[in-house]
Design an enzyme around this catalytic site. Structure first.
Site, PDB file in Angstrom:
ATOM      1  N   LYS A   1      48.236 -75.656  53.152  1.00 10.67           N
ATOM      2  CA  LYS A   1      47.640 -74.338  53.290  1.00 10.67           C
ATOM      3  C   LYS A   1      47.832 -73.460  52.051  1.00 10.67           C
ATOM      4  O   LYS A   1      46.971 -72.629  51.724  1.00 10.67           O
ATOM      5  CB  LYS A   1      48.204 -73.635  54.529  1.00 10.67           C
ATOM      6  CG  LYS A   1      47.653 -74.207  55.839  1.00 10.67           C
ATOM      7  CD  LYS A   1      46.131 -74.188  55.851  1.00 10.67           C
ATOM      8  CE  LYS A   1      45.530 -74.506  57.189  1.00 10.67           C
ATOM      9  NZ  LYS A   1      44.040 -74.520  57.148  1.00 10.67           N
TER      10      LYS A   1
ATOM     11  N   ALA B   1      55.010 -79.930  54.833  1.00  8.94           N
ATOM     12  CA  ALA B   1      53.755 -80.593  54.484  1.00  8.94           C
ATOM     13  C   ALA B   1      52.557 -79.710  54.835  1.00  8.94           C
ATOM     14  O   ALA B   1      51.609 -79.580  54.048  1.00  8.94           O
ATOM     15  CB  ALA B   1      53.658 -81.941  55.206  1.00  8.94           C
ATOM     16  N   TYR B   2      52.610 -79.108  56.011  1.00 14.05           N
ATOM     17  CA  TYR B   2      51.520 -78.215  56.424  1.00 14.05           C
ATOM     18  C   TYR B   2      51.440 -77.008  55.499  1.00 14.05           C
ATOM     19  O   TYR B   2      50.344 -76.586  55.091  1.00 14.05           O
ATOM     20  CB  TYR B   2      51.752 -77.780  57.871  1.00 14.05           C
ATOM     21  CG  TYR B   2      50.703 -76.856  58.428  1.00 14.05           C
ATOM     22  CD1 TYR B   2      49.346 -77.133  58.295  1.00 14.05           C
ATOM     23  CD2 TYR B   2      51.071 -75.700  59.112  1.00 14.05           C
ATOM     24  CE1 TYR B   2      48.378 -76.284  58.825  1.00 14.05           C
ATOM     25  CE2 TYR B   2      50.109 -74.847  59.645  1.00 14.05           C
ATOM     26  CZ  TYR B   2      48.766 -75.141  59.498  1.00 14.05           C
ATOM     27  OH  TYR B   2      47.816 -74.299  60.012  1.00 14.05           O
ATOM     28  N   ALA B   3      52.586 -76.444  55.156  1.00 17.53           N
ATOM     29  CA  ALA B   3      52.613 -75.286  54.264  1.00 17.53           C
ATOM     30  C   ALA B   3      52.027 -75.642  52.903  1.00 17.53           C
ATOM     31  O   ALA B   3      51.276 -74.850  52.316  1.00 17.53           O
ATOM     32  CB  ALA B   3      54.045 -74.777  54.109  1.00 17.53           C
TER      33      ALA B   3
END
Length: 253
Positions: free
Chosen positions: A160, A155-157
């Protein structure tokens, strides 16, 4: 040293960590800096540090997830310092965890505070940058987007990597306006990284072994000064790129 005298910068998430390091470095290079974030007391600390060095600083409390708040940040910076030349989209809520663990709310908050906030702030800043003959936008990404093992970082990737795509698009569309748009992907001694190290000691130890320079970046000296240099005249032909400020760990090729 990079000379940013007569420049005005707006840095989000500047009350601590990477944002604070960038704000201090920009001010040290001569820029007037508007620092924004959600916690007024932390913003005042950043501004006090800038003023102690003889710099100019303005604290602007606000939430990057709120479109009206973003507009107020830009207006306050322009009103206080007469224009806008540099924008740093640093603020970010981080949706960490496996795909089954990350909630919809956390994922949405990651997008709202990251790529959507960057998208909105870039557009709000555009006419002011054009009015000054151009400027520089710095967006923050992460090597999480190209991790060898994406477990727990999907999710973070995704958040970003979306920021990196927006950077490329803005660089292509606004280059004729004299606006350069860049992404930096730092490893730095931020509160977030310290929390991760404390809560994932074995993974952190393995991760640090993959950094050729064998250390984490210092907030102002390594990350902030690099950003200041990217905003200066010596790198005026660079745009649309992702610059890894990570001691050589990531490969964005």
């Amino acid at each position: 040293m990079t000379d940013l005298r007569d420049k005005v910068a707006l840095v989000t998430g500047a009350g601590q960590g990477v944002g604070q390091g960038i704000a201090l470095a920009l001010a040290n290079a001569g820029a007037a800096v508007a620092v924004s974030g959600r916690t007024a007391a932390k913003l005042e600390q950043t501004c006090d540090a800038i003023r102690e060095r003889g710099g100019r600083a303005l604290p602007i409390a606000g939430d990057v997830k709120d479109p009206a708040s973003l507009g107020e940040m830009v207006a306050a910076a322009v009103d206080a310092f007469g224009g806008l030349d540099i924008v740093v989209n640093n603020a970010q809520e981080v949706p960490l965890g496996t795909l089954l663990e990350v909630t919809d709310d956390a994922f949405v908050a990651g997008f709202e505070s990251g790529p959507l906030a960057s998208f909105r702030l870039m557009k709000l800043a555009h006419p002011h940058l054009v009015a000054r003959g151009g400027g520089t936008i710095i967006n923050l990404a992460s090597s999480a987007g190209i991790r060898w093992d994406m477990t727990g970082y999907g999710a973070y990737a995704a958040v970003k990597q979306a920021v990196r795509s927006l950077t490329r698009a803005a660089a292509a569309e606004w280059g004729r306006d004299g606006i350069r748009v860049l992404t930096v992907a730092p490893h730095a001694e931020s509160p977030g990284l310290k929390w991760w190290v404390e809560n994932n000691p074995e993974e952190a130890e393995a991760f640090f072994r993959t950094i050729p320079l064998a250390r984490i970046g210092r907030l102002e000296e390594d990350i902030g000064r690099a950003v200041a240099a990217l905003c200066g005249p010596d790198l005026a032909y660079l745009t649309g790129a992702t610059i890894p400020l990570d001691g050589g760990q990531a490969n964005f090729d």
